[in-house]
Scaffold this motif. Structure first.
Motif, PDB file in Angstrom:
ATOM      1  N   SER A  30      32.544  14.641 -53.600  1.00 13.52           N
ATOM      2  CA  SER A  30      32.147  14.510 -52.197  1.00 13.52           C
ATOM      3  C   SER A  30      32.798  15.639 -51.413  1.00 13.52           C
ATOM      4  O   SER A  30      33.613  16.387 -51.952  1.00 13.52           O
ATOM      5  N   THR A  31      32.452  15.735 -50.143  1.00 16.32           N
ATOM      6  CA  THR A  31      33.054  16.776 -49.313  1.00 16.32           C
ATOM      7  C   THR A  31      34.430  16.397 -48.823  1.00 16.32           C
ATOM      8  O   THR A  31      35.282  17.247 -48.627  1.00 16.32           O
ATOM      9  N   LYS A  32      34.670  15.091 -48.614  1.00 14.16           N
ATOM     10  CA  LYS A  32      35.976  14.686 -48.090  1.00 14.16           C
ATOM     11  C   LYS A  32      36.406  13.276 -48.472  1.00 14.16           C
ATOM     12  O   LYS A  32      37.536  12.898 -48.233  1.00 14.16           O
ATOM     13  N   ALA A  36      37.260  15.053 -53.827  1.00 13.39           N
ATOM     14  CA  ALA A  36      36.914  16.225 -53.013  1.00 13.39           C
ATOM     15  C   ALA A  36      37.735  17.434 -53.465  1.00 13.39           C
ATOM     16  O   ALA A  36      38.510  18.006 -52.707  1.00 13.39           O
ATOM     17  N   LYS A  77      24.221  14.774 -57.155  1.00 12.39           N
ATOM     18  CA  LYS A  77      25.241  15.574 -56.474  1.00 12.39           C
ATOM     19  C   LYS A  77      25.387  16.982 -57.050  1.00 12.39           C
ATOM     20  O   LYS A  77      26.187  17.769 -56.546  1.00 12.39           O
ATOM     21  N   TYR A  81      26.970  21.192 -53.265  1.00  9.81           N
ATOM     22  CA  TYR A  81      28.219  21.474 -52.570  1.00  9.81           C
ATOM     23  C   TYR A  81      28.525  22.965 -52.637  1.00  9.81           C
ATOM     24  O   TYR A  81      28.353  23.602 -53.665  1.00  9.81           O
ATOM     25  N   GLU A  84      34.142  26.126 -49.356  1.00  4.90           N
ATOM     26  CA  GLU A  84      34.495  26.791 -48.099  1.00  4.90           C
ATOM     27  C   GLU A  84      35.994  27.053 -48.111  1.00  4.90           C
ATOM     28  O   GLU A  84      36.734  26.474 -48.907  1.00  4.90           O
ATOM     29  N   SER A  89      37.823  23.262 -49.340  1.00  2.24           N
ATOM     30  CA  SER A  89      36.935  22.286 -48.711  1.00  2.24           C
ATOM     31  C   SER A  89      35.506  22.647 -49.070  1.00  2.24           C
ATOM     32  O   SER A  89      35.237  23.735 -49.587  1.00  2.24           O
ATOM     33  N   PHE A  90      34.578  21.728 -48.787  1.00  7.50           N
ATOM     34  CA  PHE A  90      33.200  21.898 -49.230  1.00  7.50           C
ATOM     35  C   PHE A  90      32.227  21.530 -48.128  1.00  7.50           C
ATOM     36  O   PHE A  90      32.481  20.624 -47.338  1.00  7.50           O
ATOM     37  N   SER A  91      31.106  22.231 -48.120  1.00 13.10           N
ATOM     38  CA  SER A  91      29.991  21.843 -47.259  1.00 13.10           C
ATOM     39  C   SER A  91      28.891  21.296 -48.170  1.00 13.10           C
ATOM     40  O   SER A  91      28.903  21.509 -49.379  1.00 13.10           O
ATOM     41  N   TYR A  92      27.947  20.596 -47.563  1.00 12.03           N
ATOM     42  CA  TYR A  92      26.899  19.914 -48.323  1.00 12.03           C
ATOM     43  C   TYR A  92      25.540  20.388 -47.826  1.00 12.03           C
ATOM     44  O   TYR A  92      25.279  20.385 -46.622  1.00 12.03           O
TER      45      TYR A  92
END
Length: 174
Positions: A30-32, A36, A77, A81, A84, A89-92
């Protein structure tokens, strides 16, 4: 690669080849919220498998069915992703926003057949966290009342998310 040797049905080899072209080994879960971190998705699906296997086998499910639903429930999934800030961290972004469980089912069906019970388990593995369940619990209740595999997958997914992923550097926020 992983436990995919337990999946021998027609099309499994082609599915495995496709999986190897994705970010399966590096994607977060997941992003957060959970898993993550790079590789969080792989950790998560293995945790689901190991959480689910003993009870599902005791309930009479064969190794292949357990492997199919546990290891493939979150392939929706893959490739969505983007790392970043130096990979911390990741964006979706999803180019195929079909939904969560239903997208995993469709992606699997491109390569191999699923039983109805497997489709329902994967499709509804999010349980009440699925936005469809928020508007009409009848379908979710119907599936869970008739499909032990769906209940076992959901419980294993929740255990992996809220118990295992947090220990590995993923975290649950809000």
């Amino acid at each position: 690669m992983m436990i995919y040797h337990d999946i021998e049905r027609p099309g499994a080899a082609e599915l495995l080849k496709w999986l190897q072209t994705t970010d399966l080994f590096t994607a977060p879960a997941s992003t957060k919220y959970h898993g993550a971190y790079p590789g969080g998705l792989l950790d998560h699906i293995l945790d689901v498998y190991y959480r689910m296997f003993p009870e599902a086998q005791q309930a009479g499910y064969d190794t292949e069915t357990i492997a199919v639903v546990a290891l493939l429930h979150d392939i929706c999934k893959l490739n969505v992703y983007k790392a970043e800030e130096g990979g911390l961290s990741f964006s979706y972004h999803d180019d195929f926003p079909l939904g969560h469980g239903e997208k995993s089912v469709v992606l699997i069906l491109k390569y191999m057949e699923l039983t109805v019970e497997e489709m329902l388990a994967i499709n509804w593995h999010m349980g009440a966290f699925d936005s469809r369940a928020r508007t009409d619990m009848r379908n979710l209740n119907s599936v869970f009342n008739r499909n032990k595999l769906a209940v076992m997958l959901h419980i294993a997914d929740m255990q992996a998310t809220f118990l295992d992923d947090c220990k590995k550097g993923g975290h649950i926020n809000g």
